[in-house]
Design an enzyme around this catalytic site. Sequence first.
Site, mmCIF file in Angstrom:
data_model
loop_
_atom_site.group_PDB
_atom_site.id
_atom_site.type_symbol
_atom_site.label_atom_id
_atom_site.label_comp_id
_atom_site.label_asym_id
_atom_site.label_seq_id
_atom_site.Cartn_x
_atom_site.Cartn_y
_atom_site.Cartn_z
ATOM 1 N N GLY A 164 0.857 -1.225 -0.143
ATOM 2 C CA GLY A 164 -0.076 0.049 -0.280
ATOM 3 C C GLY A 164 0.894 1.364 0.123
ATOM 4 N N GLY A 165 1.928 1.158 -0.228
ATOM 5 C CA GLY A 165 3.037 2.367 -0.480
ATOM 6 C C GLY A 165 3.457 2.799 0.994
ATOM 7 C CD GLU A 200 12.963 -2.250 -5.085
ATOM 8 O OE1 GLU A 200 12.985 -3.523 -5.110
ATOM 9 O OE2 GLU A 200 12.140 -1.569 -5.681
ATOM 10 C CE LYS A 201 19.899 3.123 -10.336
ATOM 11 N NZ LYS A 201 20.719 4.305 -10.203
ATOM 12 C CG HIS A 208 3.081 -0.521 -10.213
ATOM 13 N ND1 HIS A 208 3.476 -0.078 -8.809
ATOM 14 C CD2 HIS A 208 2.583 -1.802 -10.197
ATOM 15 C CE1 HIS A 208 3.018 -1.123 -8.244
ATOM 16 N NE2 HIS A 208 2.621 -2.053 -8.871
ATOM 17 C CD GLU A 275 2.090 -4.786 -6.532
ATOM 18 O OE1 GLU A 275 2.901 -3.840 -6.662
ATOM 19 O OE2 GLU A 275 1.334 -4.740 -6.255
ATOM 20 C CD GLU A 289 5.509 -4.755 -3.298
ATOM 21 O OE1 GLU A 289 6.288 -4.293 -2.847
ATOM 22 O OE2 GLU A 289 4.145 -4.178 -3.114
ATOM 23 N NE ARG A 293 -1.938 -6.733 0.350
ATOM 24 C CZ ARG A 293 -2.047 -6.063 -0.508
ATOM 25 N NH1 ARG A 293 -2.999 -5.950 -1.230
ATOM 26 N NH2 ARG A 293 -1.137 -4.996 -0.881
ATOM 27 C CB VAL A 296 -6.998 -1.932 -3.575
ATOM 28 C CG1 VAL A 296 -8.297 -0.931 -3.465
ATOM 29 C CG2 VAL A 296 -6.565 -2.066 -1.886
#
Length: 463
Positions: A164-165, A200-201, A208, A275, A289, A293, A296
């Site tokens: 979720g950022g 990570e870079k 995305h 993702e 990642e 689950r 959204v």
Amino acid sequence: MLRRVLIANRGEIALRVLRSCRELGIETVAAYSEADSEALHVQLATQAVCVGPARAADSYLNQEALLTVAKAADCDAVHPGYGFLSENADFSDACAAAGLIFIGPSGDAIRKAGSKSAAREIMRAAGVPVTPGSDGAVRSAEEALPAAERVGWPVLLKASAGGGGRGIRRCDGPEDLSAAFAEAQAEARACFDSDEMYLEKLVLNPRHIEFQILADRQGNVIHLGDRDCSIQRRNQKLIEEAPARCLTPQLRREMGEAAVRAARAVGYEGAGTVEFLLDSDGEQFYFMEMNTRIQVEHGVTEMVTGVDLVRQQLRIASGLSLGIAQEDVRLEGHAMECRVNAEDPAQDFRPCPGRVEFLHFPGGPGVRVDSCLYSGCTLPPYYDSLAAKLLVHAPTRLEAVRRMRRCLEEFTLEGFPTNAELSYEILYHPVFLRGGCTTAFLDGHLKELLEFNRRLAEKEGEA
């Protein structure tokens, strides 16, 4: 099938799960906090039990209370929704130990996929491309520095258990590292009860792209196509669509196969998302990642495939096979989702939940609204600011854009500000219409979008 399910979540996802359960004849028990006593899912559930005060740590994150309620209510399964305990391996294990089915992957699979730092190593071994970064977790800013120097600035510090950022900070140089590490780690600890970090870079101006996967206990793993989630602010998605306009058939096939390999590599079971970041040239993709689950934005995939993902979760948890092969998956038309959040873009997106004085949702062909709101209810200030999700489906992307514009014009919520007008402006932006948006789009164009909004409001005020 399952007989009775504890819904260990709140908001629109709790209502979404409840509806699929009801259609399958499964009874539901809503676990709710004191702040959610009048929530819609609480009113519609077969049974509802308060599990604690408003603070999430005392209610929705209280594993002992949730398990006690589940056993006392004679549930045979727990659905964690998204957020809260949905990616908590210990909770998955605790459910199993209590004789309850966790509607999601095993604790072992969550640990492998849910720890972003561990997942990177697993994906590397499975032949899935990953972004350059640290070798595993980093425990301090001092430990992160050599990895950052090796991959090159700018870099991202990310929570291993994040989503979720949250728990993410950008660092453009060594001088940013110490403060960013402390901030990201504190946020991760508060949101996910884990402060493990990795580095990570930062891939500049990527898209995305994520792939929806389903995996059953019989070893069947498929993907249900892709979603473009590039319109985001501070790593939180705002507009999502499926399929991604930027993917060629060959690239879609390669990424889909990589997503399936990723799921197999961790022994996945249930619905999940892999993702990826797609570079600015649209040629090289990297594993970012795996979310263990329901997402959204799962609704856009449901609209283009016709597959009810929550129903599939319930089937898989019941021990049934998918009943869908990869060759059966067809992406029909184009779907789009706008997240309506209780926040004020003109005030640096300040969260501003409150009482809903009046509410009107859009309707018509190809329109879906996922929300727990109703006129007279209160959106509590203790949780996520998501108020509603507006989803549309149409034969083409342009028709989907026009349909979403119409939906945003019809949508009316009085009581507190939302970001709906900002989404409306984005849908008219030429870069968006050309399908050229990267994750940098909103930051790069936010000022002009807000200025246009301000001028429009002034004209309406004069009229």
